[in-house]
Design a protein around this motif. Structure first.
Motif, PDB file in Angstrom:
ATOM      1  N   ASN A 159       0.912  -1.303  -0.036  1.00 13.54           N
ATOM      2  CA  ASN A 159       0.068   0.098  -0.150  1.00 13.54           C
ATOM      3  C   ASN A 159       0.914   1.236  -0.039  1.00 13.54           C
ATOM      4  N   ALA A 160       1.435   1.242  -1.072  1.00 11.06           N
ATOM      5  CA  ALA A 160       2.700   2.689  -1.167  1.00 11.06           C
ATOM      6  C   ALA A 160       1.900   3.716  -1.148  1.00 11.06           C
ATOM      7  N   LEU A 161       2.954   4.851  -0.716  1.00 13.61           N
ATOM      8  CA  LEU A 161       2.365   6.262  -0.966  1.00 13.61           C
ATOM      9  C   LEU A 161       2.799   6.590  -2.245  1.00 13.61           C
ATOM     10  N   ILE A 162       1.959   7.414  -2.968  1.00 16.97           N
ATOM     11  CA  ILE A 162       2.108   7.945  -4.480  1.00 16.97           C
ATOM     12  C   ILE A 162       1.851   9.294  -4.417  1.00 16.97           C
ATOM     13  N   PRO A 163       2.893  10.060  -4.959  1.00 20.09           N
ATOM     14  CA  PRO A 163       2.751  11.442  -4.944  1.00 20.09           C
ATOM     15  C   PRO A 163       1.685  11.800  -6.256  1.00 20.09           C
ATOM     16  N   LEU A 164       1.156  13.281  -6.206  1.00 23.32           N
ATOM     17  CA  LEU A 164       0.278  13.572  -6.951  1.00 23.32           C
ATOM     18  C   LEU A 164       0.594  13.362  -8.538  1.00 23.32           C
ATOM     19  N   LYS A 165       1.906  13.719  -8.898  1.00 19.52           N
ATOM     20  CA  LYS A 165       2.472  13.633 -10.166  1.00 19.52           C
ATOM     21  C   LYS A 165       2.005  12.160 -10.887  1.00 19.52           C
TER      22      LYS A 165
ATOM     23  N   ALA B 162       0.139   9.799  -9.402  1.00 19.05           N
ATOM     24  CA  ALA B 162      -1.260   9.343  -9.529  1.00 19.05           C
ATOM     25  C   ALA B 162      -1.766   9.934 -10.648  1.00 19.05           C
ATOM     26  N   ALA B 163      -1.469  11.073 -11.193  1.00 20.20           N
ATOM     27  CA  ALA B 163      -1.874  11.736 -12.429  1.00 20.20           C
ATOM     28  C   ALA B 163      -1.853  10.701 -13.630  1.00 20.20           C
ATOM     29  N   ARG B 164      -0.683  10.261 -13.611  1.00 21.61           N
ATOM     30  CA  ARG B 164      -0.214   9.039 -14.584  1.00 21.61           C
ATOM     31  C   ARG B 164      -0.736   7.829 -14.734  1.00 21.61           C
ATOM     32  N   LEU B 165      -1.100   7.321 -13.265  1.00 21.18           N
ATOM     33  CA  LEU B 165      -1.677   6.114 -13.040  1.00 21.18           C
ATOM     34  C   LEU B 165      -3.134   5.967 -13.511  1.00 21.18           C
ATOM     35  N   CYS B 166      -3.878   7.366 -13.152  1.00 13.19           N
ATOM     36  CA  CYS B 166      -5.169   7.533 -13.360  1.00 13.19           C
ATOM     37  C   CYS B 166      -5.429   7.789 -14.646  1.00 13.19           C
TER      38      CYS B 166
ATOM     39  N   PRO C  49     -10.202  10.011  -4.097  1.00 12.34           N
ATOM     40  CA  PRO C  49      -9.793   9.872  -2.759  1.00 12.34           C
ATOM     41  C   PRO C  49      -8.942  11.049  -2.449  1.00 12.34           C
ATOM     42  N   LYS C  50      -8.963  11.343  -1.010  1.00  9.19           N
ATOM     43  CA  LYS C  50      -8.062  12.183  -0.643  1.00  9.19           C
ATOM     44  C   LYS C  50      -6.685  11.991  -0.322  1.00  9.19           C
ATOM     45  N   PRO C  51      -5.910  12.798  -0.516  1.00  9.74           N
ATOM     46  CA  PRO C  51      -4.415  12.450  -0.021  1.00  9.74           C
ATOM     47  C   PRO C  51      -4.125  12.631   1.381  1.00  9.74           C
ATOM     48  N   ARG C  52      -2.994  11.830   1.709  1.00  8.16           N
ATOM     49  CA  ARG C  52      -2.724  11.912   3.123  1.00  8.16           C
ATOM     50  C   ARG C  52      -1.443  12.975   3.270  1.00  8.16           C
ATOM     51  N   THR C  53      -1.481  13.831   4.253  1.00  8.66           N
ATOM     52  CA  THR C  53      -0.569  14.719   4.591  1.00  8.66           C
ATOM     53  C   THR C  53       0.601  13.862   5.284  1.00  8.66           C
ATOM     54  N   LEU C  54       1.638  14.329   4.389  1.00 11.60           N
ATOM     55  CA  LEU C  54       3.198  13.633   4.902  1.00 11.60           C
ATOM     56  C   LEU C  54       3.876  14.781   5.779  1.00 11.60           C
ATOM     57  N   SER C  55       3.941  15.983   5.368  1.00 12.80           N
ATOM     58  CA  SER C  55       4.446  17.009   6.147  1.00 12.80           C
ATOM     59  C   SER C  55       4.149  18.189   5.538  1.00 12.80           C
ATOM     60  N   SER C  56       4.516  19.098   6.516  1.00 13.90           N
ATOM     61  CA  SER C  56       4.132  20.711   6.017  1.00 13.90           C
ATOM     62  C   SER C  56       5.192  21.551   6.622  1.00 13.90           C
ATOM     63  N   THR C  57       5.769  22.380   5.814  1.00 12.98           N
ATOM     64  CA  THR C  57       6.619  23.081   6.056  1.00 12.98           C
ATOM     65  C   THR C  57       6.329  24.722   5.462  1.00 12.98           C
ATOM     66  N   GLY C  58       5.871  25.709   6.235  1.00 15.70           N
ATOM     67  CA  GLY C  58       5.538  26.991   5.756  1.00 15.70           C
ATOM     68  C   GLY C  58       4.446  26.787   4.846  1.00 15.70           C
ATOM     69  N   LYS C  59       4.689  27.194   3.633  1.00 20.42           N
ATOM     70  CA  LYS C  59       3.382  27.415   2.775  1.00 20.42           C
ATOM     71  C   LYS C  59       3.228  25.973   1.991  1.00 20.42           C
ATOM     72  N   ARG C  60       4.180  25.198   2.113  1.00 21.95           N
ATOM     73  CA  ARG C  60       4.297  23.942   1.335  1.00 21.95           C
ATOM     74  C   ARG C  60       3.925  22.708   1.934  1.00 21.95           C
ATOM     75  N   ILE C  61       2.917  22.060   1.619  1.00 21.41           N
ATOM     76  CA  ILE C  61       2.328  20.783   2.104  1.00 21.41           C
ATOM     77  C   ILE C  61       2.894  19.591   1.318  1.00 21.41           C
TER      78      ILE C  61
ATOM     79  N   ALA D  41       0.512  12.727  -0.369  1.00 17.94           N
ATOM     80  CA  ALA D  41       0.601  11.507  -1.280  1.00 17.94           C
ATOM     81  C   ALA D  41      -0.827  10.573  -0.967  1.00 17.94           C
ATOM     82  N   PHE D  42      -0.862   9.777  -1.825  1.00 17.46           N
ATOM     83  CA  PHE D  42      -2.078   9.078  -1.994  1.00 17.46           C
ATOM     84  C   PHE D  42      -1.852   7.494  -1.785  1.00 17.46           C
TER      85      PHE D  42
END
Length: 105
Positions: free
Chosen positions: A27-33, A35-39, A56-68, A71-72
């Motif tokens: 059940n690997a975590l997949i980044p948005l980029k 996920a777009a290719r797979l779907c 499906p909603k992505p899971r938050t892995l980390s957030s630093t400042g404005k960047r979150i 991954a799915f």
């Protein structure tokens, strides 16, 4: 024997299948980029469907400042790929079934 089959080697195809199976099993975590290719839909469409509740909603892995970083889970994407037009309905039914089971106890 590394013969070509439709432009791909048999060995490379086998390795890709093994990698995919391991990713699904773990059940690997997949980044948005990815996920777009797979779907087969663009990133902006995935984000729109998340807002609509039909992806499906992505899971938050980390957030630093404005960047979150999000991954799915691959299993969530796999469920969506199997039945994209019913995803929202399936999700609603699961919530309804869980609530009905809770109320009947």
């Amino acid at each position: 024997m590394d013969e070509l089959l439709n432009g791909k080697s048999i060995k490379a195809d086998f390795e890709a299948q093994v990698t995919a199976a391991l990713m699904i099993q773990s059940n690997a975590l997949i980044p948005l980029k990815l996920a777009a290719r797979l779907c087969g839909i663009p990133k902006h469409e995935i984000l729109r469907r998340i807002d609509c509740g039909t992806f499906p909603k992505p899971r938050t892995l980390s957030s630093t400042g404005k960047r979150i970083r999000e991954a799915f889970y691959l299993k969530d994407l796999h469920e969506w790929i199997k039945c994209p037009h019913l995803y929202h309905e399936l999700l609603s039914n699961l919530v309804y079934d869980h609530q009905a089971a809770f109320l009947s106890d």
